[in-house]
Design an enzyme around this catalytic site. Structure first.
Site, PDB file in Angstrom:
ATOM      1  N   ALA A   9       0.837  -1.211   0.000  1.00 54.46           N
ATOM      2  CA  ALA A   9       0.000   0.000   0.000  1.00 54.46           C
ATOM      3  C   ALA A   9       0.865   1.252   0.000  1.00 54.46           C
ATOM      4  CB  ALA A   9      -0.909   0.004   1.217  1.00 54.46           C
ATOM      5  N   ALA A  10       2.030   1.143  -0.662  1.00 54.13           N
ATOM      6  CA  ALA A  10       2.968   2.265  -0.625  1.00 54.13           C
ATOM      7  C   ALA A  10       2.861   3.172  -1.843  1.00 54.13           C
ATOM      8  CB  ALA A  10       4.396   1.742  -0.478  1.00 54.13           C
ATOM      9  N   GLY A  11       1.887   2.884  -2.702  1.00 53.80           N
ATOM     10  CA  GLY A  11       1.757   3.709  -3.900  1.00 53.80           C
ATOM     11  C   GLY A  11       1.383   5.140  -3.569  1.00 53.80           C
ATOM     12  N   ARG A  15      -2.644   9.623  -9.489  1.00 50.29           N
ATOM     13  CA  ARG A  15      -3.744   9.811 -10.433  1.00 50.29           C
ATOM     14  C   ARG A  15      -5.101  10.045  -9.760  1.00 50.29           C
ATOM     15  NH1 ARG A  15      -2.823   4.761 -14.094  1.00 50.29           N
ATOM     16  NH2 ARG A  15      -1.500   4.176 -12.331  1.00 50.29           N
ATOM     17  N   GLY A 101      -3.363  -2.953  -1.397  1.00 49.05           N
ATOM     18  CA  GLY A 101      -4.300  -2.082  -0.688  1.00 49.05           C
ATOM     19  C   GLY A 101      -5.290  -1.399  -1.602  1.00 49.05           C
ATOM     20  N   GLU A 152       6.873  -7.620 -17.742  1.00 45.97           N
ATOM     21  CA  GLU A 152       6.131  -6.378 -17.530  1.00 45.97           C
ATOM     22  C   GLU A 152       5.822  -5.711 -18.864  1.00 45.97           C
ATOM     23  OE1 GLU A 152       4.857  -5.139 -14.540  1.00 45.97           O
ATOM     24  OE2 GLU A 152       5.350  -7.234 -14.171  1.00 45.97           O
ATOM     25  N   ASN A 225      -6.954   3.219  -9.630  1.00 45.60           N
ATOM     26  CA  ASN A 225      -5.884   4.179  -9.888  1.00 45.60           C
ATOM     27  C   ASN A 225      -6.391   5.605 -10.000  1.00 45.60           C
ATOM     28  OD1 ASN A 225      -3.572   2.381 -10.107  1.00 45.60           O
ATOM     29  ND2 ASN A 225      -4.671   1.556 -11.869  1.00 45.60           N
ATOM     30  N   TYR A 364     -40.036  20.329  17.027  1.00 43.13           N
ATOM     31  CA  TYR A 364     -38.730  19.884  17.502  1.00 43.13           C
ATOM     32  C   TYR A 364     -38.910  19.295  18.891  1.00 43.13           C
ATOM     33  CZ  TYR A 364     -34.113  19.719  19.509  1.00 43.13           C
ATOM     34  OH  TYR A 364     -32.979  19.269  20.126  1.00 43.13           O
ATOM     35  N   SER A 403     -51.049  23.294  19.407  1.00 44.84           N
ATOM     36  CA  SER A 403     -50.100  23.746  18.385  1.00 44.84           C
ATOM     37  C   SER A 403     -49.306  24.953  18.869  1.00 44.84           C
ATOM     38  CB  SER A 403     -50.865  24.149  17.123  1.00 44.84           C
ATOM     39  OG  SER A 403     -51.477  22.996  16.592  1.00 44.84           O
TER      40      SER A 403
HETATM   41  C1  UD1 Z   1       2.174  -4.689 -11.037  1.00 43.57           C
HETATM   42  C2  UD1 Z   1       2.854  -5.953 -11.537  1.00 43.57           C
HETATM   43  C3  UD1 Z   1       2.198  -6.369 -12.852  1.00 43.57           C
HETATM   44  C4  UD1 Z   1       0.705  -6.571 -12.659  1.00 43.57           C
HETATM   45  C5  UD1 Z   1       0.096  -5.313 -12.048  1.00 43.57           C
HETATM   46  C6  UD1 Z   1      -1.337  -5.573 -11.663  1.00 43.57           C
HETATM   47  C7  UD1 Z   1       5.153  -5.828 -10.762  1.00 43.57           C
HETATM   48  C8  UD1 Z   1       6.537  -5.517 -11.126  1.00 43.57           C
HETATM   49  N1  UD1 Z   1       4.258  -5.699 -11.719  1.00 43.57           N
HETATM   50  O1  UD1 Z   1       2.452  -3.691 -11.996  1.00 43.57           O
HETATM   51  O2  UD1 Z   1       2.774  -7.567 -13.323  1.00 43.57           O
HETATM   52  O3  UD1 Z   1       0.103  -6.859 -13.880  1.00 43.57           O
HETATM   53  O4  UD1 Z   1       0.797  -4.920 -10.862  1.00 43.57           O
HETATM   54  O5  UD1 Z   1      -1.928  -4.358 -11.280  1.00 43.57           O
HETATM   55  O6  UD1 Z   1       4.874  -6.214  -9.645  1.00 43.57           O
HETATM   56  N2  UD1 Z   1       3.922  -0.778  -4.574  1.00 43.57           N
HETATM   57  C9  UD1 Z   1       4.551  -0.559  -3.396  1.00 43.57           C
HETATM   58  N3  UD1 Z   1       5.865  -0.225  -3.398  1.00 43.57           N
HETATM   59  C10 UD1 Z   1       6.565  -0.099  -4.543  1.00 43.57           C
HETATM   60  C11 UD1 Z   1       5.913  -0.333  -5.757  1.00 43.57           C
HETATM   61  C12 UD1 Z   1       4.591  -0.682  -5.747  1.00 43.57           C
HETATM   62  O7  UD1 Z   1       3.939  -0.648  -2.328  1.00 43.57           O
HETATM   63  O8  UD1 Z   1       7.768   0.206  -4.469  1.00 43.57           O
HETATM   64  C13 UD1 Z   1       2.498  -1.151  -4.561  1.00 43.57           C
HETATM   65  C14 UD1 Z   1       1.633  -0.066  -5.174  1.00 43.57           C
HETATM   66  O9  UD1 Z   1       1.099   0.766  -4.165  1.00 43.57           O
HETATM   67  C15 UD1 Z   1       0.530  -0.844  -5.856  1.00 43.57           C
HETATM   68  C16 UD1 Z   1       1.173  -2.181  -6.163  1.00 43.57           C
HETATM   69  O10 UD1 Z   1       2.335  -2.288  -5.365  1.00 43.57           O
HETATM   70  O11 UD1 Z   1      -0.538  -1.074  -4.991  1.00 43.57           O
HETATM   71  C17 UD1 Z   1       1.503  -2.351  -7.629  1.00 43.57           C
HETATM   72  O12 UD1 Z   1       2.419  -1.363  -7.986  1.00 43.57           O
HETATM   73  P1  UD1 Z   1       2.413  -0.676  -9.396  1.00 43.57           P
HETATM   74  O13 UD1 Z   1       3.551   0.219  -9.505  1.00 43.57           O
HETATM   75  O14 UD1 Z   1       1.077  -0.119  -9.666  1.00 43.57           O
HETATM   76  O15 UD1 Z   1       2.669  -1.929 -10.323  1.00 43.57           O
HETATM   77  P2  UD1 Z   1       2.229  -2.126 -11.800  1.00 43.57           P
HETATM   78  O16 UD1 Z   1       3.172  -1.414 -12.670  1.00 43.57           O
HETATM   79  O17 UD1 Z   1       0.795  -1.837 -11.968  1.00 43.57           O
HETATM   80 CA    CA Z   2      -1.001  -0.864 -10.786  1.00 43.79          CA
END
Ligand code: UD1
Ligand code: CA
Length: 453
Positions: A9-11, A15, A101, A152, A225, A364, A403
């Site tokens: 859940a570190a994203g 967007r 997450g 990927e 996203n 009331y 009333s």
């Molecule tokens: C990732 C997968 C891909 C898959 C897709 C599905 C990898 C390399 N690729 O790609 O094969 O089809 O998910 O949605 O795993 N996150 C972290 N820390 C990080 C990077 C990511 O916590 O350093 C978390 C993000 O918050 C997110 C998830 O991991 O919830 C996926 O990361 P994201 O960068 O969106 O991966 P995708 O490129 O979508």
């Molecule tokens: Ca993703």
């Protein structure tokens, strides 16, 4: 075998264009991460590790007392790196399930199956076939159909991009294996990230069996996203809930116009008109009818209750056969006994309304105890607040309040009393008598209206 769940859940969720971390945006009234946590608990995970990053403190604060281990990933170096931050908090013999997450609707039965597969084989991946696989990692298989690796989107060749089987990101395997495989992952790729997905080719190289499973519904694997995707998931989630309710015997006038943001328990033959919103924990008894545009939060609604359109009910216990509204506002700590009627433009707060009593128009009633068979006339109000403190009003059984009466609390009205319309009641009212406070009516004889000069 013990199960550990790692939730990424570190994203940044850039967007979403929001000051709120992505995983705290709500779906059906619950933060995205809350859905994943609930499913994780349902799976009976012995340990849950949440890897957080952007907005981390806000995320942790949103789940006080949640039995999970929070791990910060301060630099976002890829999914492989994120999982590595979590692994020290997991027992090496555990089976690890990796979840996200921002993928809130993943179902318990799908994950149970995946974990069982992982325990029988080496590595279990959740994959799916998509008409438009762009953006996702692709599942590369050999001539025999065995998984070879995941490539990927950004690293894929033209031919690989044509593969429609995608990686959902969700996978399961033993923690010690995961650890060993991740140690061999490099960041030599298009994005310069440590890809979790690279463990698949490494597992194959080491002779581990890689198996796949797929979800029942594609909603399960959909990530959020942006807000458009959030809204789409919200709709499909609501559609599923509406369907469940209908199959449980509820009549929904239009299943597309229901919003269920908490837990709704229903009796038999309940009818719900359009645009009803349910929040928190709501119980509806047998044959309850909910009119259009009702908002009901944390309430118990007894059997045979009719809630007419445009009511707002919160924190209330409404007894059997009561009728509310249209346009009634019932606030917390209100209890209506059997057969009470609360009419239009009436607000009730922190009060008990006795059996069969009526407050039908424009009133009331706050901080009050109202007995049974009481009639409160149009526009009557309890003046419960003196600007500093709240005071109680007590109204006995069988009382008739005319009333436009103001009851200046604290005040008591005895059983069977009648209060004349337009009275301002400042002292206790004796039982059984007529009490009124009213300036005498006069007529000024021969008075002339002023005329224009
Ligand atoms: C990732 C997968 C891909 C898959 C897709 C599905 C990898 C390399 N690729 O790609 O094969 O089809 O998910 O949605 O795993 N996150 C972290 N820390 C990080 C990077 C990511 O916590 O350093 C978390 C993000 O918050 C997110 C998830 O991991 O919830 C996926 O990361 P994201 O960068 O969106 O991966 P995708 O490129 O979508
Ligand atoms: Ca993703």
């Amino acid at each position: 075998m013990a199960l550990s769940i790692i939730i990424l859940a570190a994203g940044e969720g850039s967007r979403m264009r929001s000051d709120t971390p992505k995983v705290l945006h709500t779906l059906a009234g619950t933060p995205l991460l809350g859905h994943v946590l609930r499913t994780s608990h349902a799976l009976g995970a012995g340990r849950i590790v949440v890897v957080y990053g952007h907005g981390g403190e806000q995320v942790r604060a949103a789940f006080p007392g949640e039995p999970v281990t929070w791990v910060e990933q301060s630099e976002r170096l890829g999914t492989g790196h994120a999982v590595r931050q979590a692994l020290p908090h997991v027992e090496p013999r555990d089976t690890v399930l990796v979840l996200y997450g921002d993928v809130p609707l993943i179902a318990e039965h799908t994950l149970r199956h995946l974990v069982a597969l992982a325990d029988e084989s080496g590595l279990a991946l959740l994959t799916a076939r998509l008409e438009d696989p762009s953006g996702y990692g692709r599942i590369v298989r050999d001539a025999q159909g065995r998984v070879e690796r995941i490539v990927e989107d950004k690293d894929a060749s033209e031919a690989q991009r044509a593969i429609t089987e995608i990686n959902t990101g969700i996978l399961a395997l033993k923690a010690d294996r995961l650890n060993a495989l991740l140690a061999a992952v490099s960041n030599d790729n298009a994005q310069g990230e440590y890809y979790l997905t690279d463990i698949v080719a490494l597992a194959v190289e080491r002779g581990l069996a890689v198996v796949t499973a797929s979800p029942r519904s594609l909603d399960e694997i959909m990530g959020v996203n942006n807000r458009a995707q959030l809204a789409e998931l919200e709709r499909s989630c609501q559609r599923a809930r509406a369907r469940e309710l209908m199959l449980a015997g509820v009549t929904l006038r239009d299943p597309a116009r229901l919003d269920l943001r908490g837990k709704l328990s229903v009796g038999r033959d309940v009818e719900i008109d359009v645009n009803a919103v349910f929040e928190g924990e709501v119980t509806l008894g047998d044959r309850v009818k909910i009119g259009a545009n009702a908002i009901i939060r944390d309430a118990r609604i007894g059997s045979d209750v009719i809630i007419h359109p445009f009511c707002h009910v919160e924190g209330a216990d409404i007894g059997q056969g009561c009728q509310l509204g249209p346009f009634a506002r019932i606030r917390p700590e209100t209890r209506c006994a059997e057969g009470a009627r609360i009419g239009n433009f009436v607000e009730i707060k922190k009060s008990t309304i006795g059996r069969g009593s009526k407050v039908n128009h424009l009133s009331y009633v706050g901080d009050s105890t109202v007995g049974s068979r009481v009639n409160i006339g149009a526009g009557a109000i309890t003046c419960n607040y003196d600007g500093a403190n709240k005071h109680r009003t007590q109204i006995g059984d069988g009382v008739f309040i005319g009333s436009d009466t103001q009851l200046i609390a604290p005040v008591k009205v005895g059983d069977g009393a009648t209060i004349g319309a337009g009275s301002t009641i400042t002292r206790d009212v004796p039982p059984g008598e007529l009490t009124l406070s009213r300036a005498p009516q006069q007529t000024v004889e021969g008075w002339k209206r002023p005329s224009r000069k």
